[in-house]
Design a protein around this motif. Structure first.
Motif, short mmCIF file in Angstrom:
data_model
loop_
_atom_site.label_atom_id
_atom_site.label_comp_id
_atom_site.label_asym_id
_atom_site.label_seq_id
_atom_site.Cartn_x
_atom_site.Cartn_y
_atom_site.Cartn_z
N ALA A 104 0.84 -1.20 0.00
CA ALA A 104 0.00 0.00 0.00
C ALA A 104 0.87 1.25 0.00
O ALA A 104 0.61 2.21 -0.72
CB ALA A 104 -0.92 -0.02 1.22
N GLY A 105 1.93 1.23 0.79
CA GLY A 105 2.80 2.41 0.88
C GLY A 105 3.55 2.66 -0.41
O GLY A 105 3.65 3.79 -0.89
N ASN A 106 4.07 1.60 -1.01
CA ASN A 106 4.87 1.74 -2.22
C ASN A 106 4.02 2.12 -3.44
O ASN A 106 4.55 2.63 -4.42
CB ASN A 106 5.66 0.45 -2.49
CG ASN A 106 7.07 0.70 -2.99
OD1 ASN A 106 7.55 1.84 -2.95
ND2 ASN A 106 7.72 -0.33 -3.48
N ASP A 107 2.70 1.89 -3.36
CA ASP A 107 1.81 2.30 -4.45
C ASP A 107 1.89 3.80 -4.71
O ASP A 107 1.70 4.26 -5.82
CB ASP A 107 0.35 1.96 -4.11
CG ASP A 107 -0.02 0.54 -4.52
OD1 ASP A 107 0.89 -0.20 -4.96
OD2 ASP A 107 -1.20 0.17 -4.41
N SER A 150 5.12 -6.13 -18.74
CA SER A 150 3.96 -5.89 -17.89
C SER A 150 4.11 -4.59 -17.12
O SER A 150 5.22 -4.15 -16.82
CB SER A 150 3.70 -7.08 -16.96
OG SER A 150 4.89 -7.50 -16.36
N ASN A 151 2.97 -3.99 -16.86
CA ASN A 151 2.94 -2.71 -16.16
C ASN A 151 1.80 -2.75 -15.15
O ASN A 151 0.64 -2.65 -15.51
CB ASN A 151 2.71 -1.58 -17.18
CG ASN A 151 2.66 -0.21 -16.50
OD1 ASN A 151 2.90 -0.08 -15.30
ND2 ASN A 151 2.33 0.81 -17.28
N TYR A 152 2.14 -2.97 -13.89
CA TYR A 152 1.13 -3.02 -12.85
C TYR A 152 1.34 -1.85 -11.90
O TYR A 152 2.17 -1.93 -10.99
CB TYR A 152 1.21 -4.33 -12.05
CG TYR A 152 1.08 -5.57 -12.90
CD1 TYR A 152 -0.15 -5.88 -13.50
CD2 TYR A 152 2.15 -6.42 -13.11
CE1 TYR A 152 -0.28 -7.02 -14.28
CE2 TYR A 152 2.03 -7.56 -13.88
CZ TYR A 152 0.81 -7.85 -14.46
OH TYR A 152 0.69 -8.98 -15.23
N PRO A 153 0.61 -0.76 -12.13
CA PRO A 153 0.86 0.43 -11.31
C PRO A 153 0.41 0.27 -9.85
O PRO A 153 0.82 1.06 -9.02
CB PRO A 153 0.06 1.53 -12.00
CG PRO A 153 -0.56 0.93 -13.20
CD PRO A 153 -0.41 -0.54 -13.13
N SER A 154 -0.42 -0.71 -9.54
CA SER A 154 -0.88 -0.80 -8.16
C SER A 154 -0.75 -2.22 -7.61
O SER A 154 -0.68 -3.20 -8.37
CB SER A 154 -2.34 -0.38 -8.06
OG SER A 154 -3.15 -1.37 -8.63
N HIS A 183 -8.76 -0.46 -3.48
CA HIS A 183 -7.96 0.37 -4.37
C HIS A 183 -8.83 1.33 -5.20
O HIS A 183 -8.57 2.53 -5.25
CB HIS A 183 -7.12 -0.50 -5.30
CG HIS A 183 -6.36 0.30 -6.32
ND1 HIS A 183 -6.79 0.43 -7.63
CD2 HIS A 183 -5.26 1.06 -6.22
CE1 HIS A 183 -5.95 1.22 -8.29
NE2 HIS A 183 -5.01 1.61 -7.45
N ASP A 184 -9.89 0.78 -5.83
CA ASP A 184 -10.68 1.59 -6.75
C ASP A 184 -11.59 2.57 -6.01
O ASP A 184 -11.73 3.71 -6.43
CB ASP A 184 -11.55 0.70 -7.65
CG ASP A 184 -10.69 -0.23 -8.50
OD1 ASP A 184 -9.48 0.06 -8.65
OD2 ASP A 184 -11.22 -1.24 -8.99
N THR A 185 -12.21 2.11 -4.96
CA THR A 185 -13.25 2.92 -4.31
C THR A 185 -12.73 3.68 -3.10
O THR A 185 -12.81 4.90 -3.04
CB THR A 185 -14.44 2.03 -3.90
OG1 THR A 185 -14.84 1.29 -5.06
CG2 THR A 185 -15.59 2.85 -3.38
N ILE A 186 -12.17 2.97 -2.14
CA ILE A 186 -11.80 3.61 -0.88
C ILE A 186 -10.65 4.61 -1.07
O ILE A 186 -10.71 5.74 -0.58
CB ILE A 186 -11.44 2.56 0.20
CG1 ILE A 186 -12.61 1.58 0.40
CG2 ILE A 186 -11.06 3.22 1.52
CD1 ILE A 186 -13.89 2.20 0.93
N VAL A 187 -9.63 4.19 -1.78
CA VAL A 187 -8.50 5.11 -2.00
C VAL A 187 -8.96 6.35 -2.76
O VAL A 187 -8.55 7.48 -2.44
CB VAL A 187 -7.34 4.38 -2.74
CG1 VAL A 187 -6.27 5.37 -3.18
CG2 VAL A 187 -6.73 3.32 -1.84
N THR A 188 -9.83 6.18 -3.74
CA THR A 188 -10.35 7.33 -4.48
C THR A 188 -11.17 8.24 -3.57
O THR A 188 -11.03 9.46 -3.61
CB THR A 188 -11.23 6.85 -5.66
OG1 THR A 188 -10.51 5.85 -6.38
CG2 THR A 188 -11.60 7.98 -6.59
N ASP A 189 -12.03 7.64 -2.75
CA ASP A 189 -12.81 8.44 -1.79
C ASP A 189 -11.89 9.28 -0.91
O ASP A 189 -12.15 10.45 -0.64
CB ASP A 189 -13.63 7.52 -0.86
CG ASP A 189 -14.83 6.91 -1.57
OD1 ASP A 189 -15.11 7.31 -2.73
OD2 ASP A 189 -15.48 6.03 -0.97
N MET A 190 -10.82 8.64 -0.44
CA MET A 190 -9.89 9.35 0.44
C MET A 190 -9.22 10.52 -0.27
O MET A 190 -9.00 11.58 0.30
CB MET A 190 -8.82 8.39 0.97
CG MET A 190 -9.31 7.52 2.12
SD MET A 190 -8.21 6.14 2.45
CE MET A 190 -6.69 6.98 2.77
#
Ligand code: ADP
Ligand code: MG
Length: 694
Positions: A374-377, A527-531, A657-664
Motif C-alpha cells: 500500500a505504501g509503495n503504491d 507488464s505494467n502493474y501500477p498498483s 484500491h478503486d473505491t476507498i483510495v479514491t474516496d480518500m
C-alpha cells in the motif's frame, strides 16, 4: 556526544562473531560450529550447550540480563520475546543459566503473527530455530539470537527461511556453471547485497500532534507548502545540527553491532536522509537492514525526533525507497558480474549477464510483486520514483556489447564482424559511466545490479529471494544445456547470442519516467502493474508456483500463504487510513473550519451594522462553507463505502484500491482547500511547512 570514538575498537564490540567464538570456545567446539556452517549440517546438542554457555558469559559481561530469539515474521519487520537468564536454586538464590536447547530452539507465543492459514488455530504454536550463520549480538540489555520462524508442521512463517533457501539454491546452480568453466576451487557462490535506506526525520512534538502520522506513518492531509524541493537545496546539503547528532549516535550504535555503516547524506526532499552500509552476504545484509530500521527509530526518539520509514509520508514531496545492490561472488571474493580481463572471464560474465536478463524478462511480475505494498503504491510510477514497469539499464558500453552479439557486428574493431564469446576480450566498461540513468528500476552499475523499486519500509528479503531464485532457475537451465554440449565454446556462443536476442525487450536505456516509455513498454509486451491490487494476483501464477516449488524455496502452501498475507496487509492498511481520515475530518478539520466560518460571520454582522466593507470576509466565509459542505459529502461517501466491502479476497483488494483510495483522495482535496482558507491559529495540526521546514 563529544567524546572521541575509537571506531576500530568499538566496531562489532557487541557481536558474538567469529573472532569472539575463536577466542572463547574450545577449538573442538569452534571447529564443530565451523563445520556445521560450511556443510549446512545441524549442531550436536553438546556443542550447542558449550556455545550457549560461552554466549551467555560474554553477554552478561556486556550487561545483558535477558536473551531473545529474534525473528522476521511476514509482517516485514522483526519480532522478539525476551526471557531472563535467571534460574532459581534450592537455597532461594538465582543463577544465570542458558543452555543449548534454549539457544537452538524457541517457542514464542506466536499465535498473532500472520500465517496466511498455514497454522491452524488448534496448533497455533510457532517455533524459532537459531540461524548459526548469523551472529548473535547484545542490544539494550538482551542477547539477540537471529532465528528462523516456522510452524508446527515445519512451514516457513518468516522472511529469513526462504532467503536462506534461495541463497543455497543460487549457489548450487551457479557452481555448475563455474565447473563448466573449469573452476575446481570455488566451494560456494555468495549473494552480495548492499541496501541503501532512505528515511525522513521529523520533530517529535509536531509528529505527536498529527493523528495520521501516528496511526498510519504518513500524512493523509496537508496543503503543499509555498516552498517544496524545487530549489534542490537539501540534496547533499549541510546536515542540521540536531540531525547530525542523531547520525553520529546512530553510526556508533550500528558500528557496535558490527554493521558497516558507511555513507550518510541529505536526500532530495526536505527532512529526508539516506544511510548506506557496505555490502555483505545477503543474509547478513537483510539482518543488518532490519537492525538499521530498528535502531534508527529508537535513536531518533532519543534525539526528540521521529524516524519515518513510510514510502510516501508527504504528497507532492519525494518518497522514500531502498536501493538493493545485488551481485554474486565466489567464496574467495571474485565478483561474477565484473567484466573480466581475459576472454574466459568475459565469457563467464556474459553467461551470468544473459541468465540475469532472461530471468528478469521471464519473471518480471514475480519481482514486481515483491515490492508491492500500500505504501509503495504512492511511489512507483510517480514522478520521482522508478516506474512500475520492470526493465534493465545496461549503460552505453555494455549495451553496445550486447547489441554487437545480437547483430553479429563488432563493437570496436571493424575488421572482425562477430564478437566471439570466449575468444575475444570485452571492451572495457568504465564503472563511472554506468550509473547515469537514475530513472531505471534495475540498473547495471559496473559490477552489480541496483534494484530501485523497493519501498523504504519493506524487508529486503523479498526481492533478494526473487533475484536469487530467478538466477538459480536460469543458471540451472544454462548448465543443463552446456553440460550436454560437445563443443563448449560454440554452444556458449549460441546460448548467449540466442538469449540476448530473445530477451532484448527487457533492456531499456531511455527515460523511464516518460509517457512514451509506457507506450513503448506496452508494445514490447512488458507488464505494467501500477498498483498492488493489479499486481498481486500475478504472484500466484502457475509459472511462479513452478519456479519457487521446483527450487524448494517455498512449498505451494507456503507460497499461497504469503499471497494471502500480502492481500490482507493491503486491505488492513487502507482500512486504517480510511478510518483515520474520517476521524480527523469529523473531529478536527470540520470543527476548525466551522469555528472559523462562524467567527468570520459574526465579524461580518458587526461590520455590516457599522456599515464597514467586509467583502474579503464574506467571500472567504462563503468559500469555507461551500467547501465544508463538499467535504462532508465526501465523508459520508467514504463512510458508506466502508460499510459495503464486497466478499472475495481479490474483490476486496480491488474495491479498496478503486473505491476507498479514491474516496480518500477526493476527501483530502476538499480538506486541503479548507486548510488554505482557514486562519492558521484555528488549524488543528502542524502543516506541511511546519513539519518540513522546522
Ligand atoms: P551509489 O549507488 O550511491 O552510487 P555505490 O555504488 O558506491 O553507491 O554503492 C551503493 C551500495 O552498493 C553500497 O551499499 C555498496 O556497498 C554496495 N555495493 C558495492 N559493490 C557491490 C557488489 N559487488 N554487490 C553488492 N553490493 C555492492
Ligand atoms: Mg544507489
Amino acid at each position: 556526544m563529544s567524546h572521541n570514538l575509537n571506531v576500530p575498537e568499538i566496531f562489532a564490540s557487541d557481536v558474538f562473531n567469529e573472532a569472539v567464538m575463536k577466542q572463547r570456545l574450545h577449538p573442538d567446539i569452534y571447529n564443530a560450529w565451523k563445520q556445521c556452517i560450511q556443510n549446512s549440517t545441524p549442531l550436536e546438542l553438546s556443542v550447542a550447550n558449550e556455545i550457549a554457555e560461552a554466549m551467555k558469559d560474554w553477554a552478561i559481561e556486556k550487561g545483558a540480563t535477558h536473551y531473545t530469539h529474534w525473528f522476521q515474521p511476514m509482517t516485514g519487520i522483526t519480532a522478539e520475546k525476551h526471557d531472563s537468564f535467571i534460574a532459581p536454586t534450592d537455597d532461594g538464590r538465582i543463577i544465570m543459566e542458558f543452555n543449548g536447547k534454549s539457544l537452538v530452539r524457541g517457542e514464542p507465543d506466536a499465535s498473532s503473527f500472520p500465517s496466511g492459514g498455514l497454522r491452524a488455530t488448534f496448533e497455533a504454536r510457532g517455533y524459532t530455530a537459531w540461524d548459526p550463520t548469523a551472529f548473535a549480538f547484545v542490544k539494550d540489555g538482551s542477547l539477540y539470537i537471529p532465528t528462523c520462524f516456522f510452524s508446527f508442521t515445519g512451514a516457513a512463517l518468516d522472511m529469513k527461511t526462504p532467503l536462506l533457501r534461495s541463497i543455497d539454491e543460487v549457489s548450487r546452480e551457479a557452481m555448475r556453471i563455474m565447473r563448466l568453466f573449469g573452476d575446481t576451487e570455488t566451494k560456494r557462490i555468495v549473494t552480495c547485497v548492499g541496501a541503501e535506506q532512505e528515511y525522513f526525520l521529523l520533530p517529535k512534538d509536531m509528529y505527536a500532534q498529527r493523528e495520521d502520522l501516528r496511526l498510519t506513518g504518513r500524512t493523509l492531509f496537508g496543503a503543499l507548502p509555498p516552498k517544496g524541493q524545487e530549489l534542490d537545496d537539501h540534496y547533499f546539503g549541510t546536515i542540521r545540527t540536531r540531525v547530525s547528532k542523531f547520525m553520529r549516535d546512530l553510526d556508533e550504535q550500528l558500528w557496535r553491532l558490527g554493521i558497516l555503516s558507511k555513507t550518510k547524506h541529505n536526500e532530495t526532499a526536505p527532512c529526508q536522509h539516506e544511510i548506506a552500509p557496505i555490502y555483505t552476504d545477503a543474509n547478513s545484509a537483510c539482518d543488518a537492514n532490519q537492525l538499521i530500521m530498528m535502531v534508527m527509530k529508537k535513536c531518533a526518539a532519543k534525539h526528540n525526533l521521529v524516524c519515518l520509514l513510510h514510502e510516501k509520508p508527504f504528497a507532492g514531496v519525494n518518497g522514500s525507497g531502498k536501493h538493493n545492490n545485488w551481485s554474486l561472488a565466489t567464496d574467495t571474493g571474485h565478483n561474477l558480474f565484473s567484466p573480466g580481463k581475459t576472454p574466459r572471464q568475459n565469457a563467464r560474465f556474459l553467461v551470468f549477464l544473459a541468465a540475469f536478463i532472461k530471468g528478469i524478462d521471464e519473471y518480471q511480475d514475480f519481482l514486481r510483486c515483491t515490492v508491492a505494498s500500500a505504501g509503495n503504491d504512492h511511489r512507483l510510477g510517480s514522478h520521482e520514483a522508478p516506474p512500475a514497469i520492470i526493465s534493465i539499464f545496461l549503460g552505453d558500453e555494455l549495451n553496445a556489447v550486447v547489441n554487437s552479439i545480437i547483430n553479429g557486428t563488432n563493437y570496436t574493431d571493424p575488421e572482425k564482424s562477430v564478437m566471439r564469446i570466449g575468444v575475444d576480450v570485452l571492451p572495457s566498461i568504465p564503472k563511472d559511466t554506468t550509473d547515469r540513468n537514475r530513472t531505471s528500476p534495475l540498473a547495471f552499475t559496473g559490477n552489480k545490479f541496483e534494484f530501485r523499486m523497493l519501498g523504504s519500509s519493506l524487508s529486503i528479503a523479498g526481492p533478494n529471494i526473487a533475484l536469487n531464485t530467478i538466477m538459480a532457475e536460469e543458471l540451472g537451465k544454462f548448465a543443463d544445456e552446456l553440460e550436454q554440449a560437445d563443443d563448449f565454446d560454440s554452444a556458449l556462443q549460441k546460448l548467449v547470442c540466442r538469449t540476448f536476442t530473445e530477451h532484448q525487450r527487457i533492456i531499456f536505456g531511455g527515460n523511464g519516467y516518460s509517457e512514451e516509455w509506457k507506450e513503448e513498454a506496452a508494445r514490447r509486451g512488458l507488464s505494467n502493474y501500477p498498483s498492488t491490487a493489479q499486481c498481486l494476483p500475478t504472484y500466484i501464477s502457475q509459472k511462479n508456483i513452478d519456479l519457487v516449488t521446483s527450487h524448494g524455496i517455498y512449498t505451494e502452501d507456503e507460497f499461497r500463504a504469503r499471497y494471502e498475507i500480502y492481500l490482507d496487509a493491503y486491505r488492513k492498511i487502507i482500512n486504517i487510513e480510511a478510518k483515520t481520515c474520517l476521524d480527523m475530518t469529523l473531529h478536527q478539520i470540520l470543527p476548525a473550519a466551522v469555528r472559523y466560518a462562524k467567527d468570520l460571520c459574526q465579524g461580518i454582522l458587526t461590520k455590516k451594522e457599522l456599515r464597514i466593507p467586509c467583502k474579503a470576509e464574506d467571500s472567504i466565509a462563503r468559500k469555507l462553507s461551500d467547501t465544508t459542505d463538499k467535504l462532508y459529502l465526501c465523508c459520508e461517501k467514504l463512510r458508506e463505502d466502508l460499510e459495503h466491502i464486497p466478499e472475495g479476497k481479490e474483490d476486496i483488494v480491488n474495491y479498496y484500491h478503486d473505491t476507498i483510495v479514491t474516496d480518500m483522495q477526493n476527501l483530502r482535496e476538499q480538506a486541503d482547500i479548507l486548510e488554505s482558507l482557514t486562519d492558521k491559529s484555528y488549524w488543528p495540526y502542524p502543516t506541511y511547512s511546519d513539519l518540513l521546514f522546522y
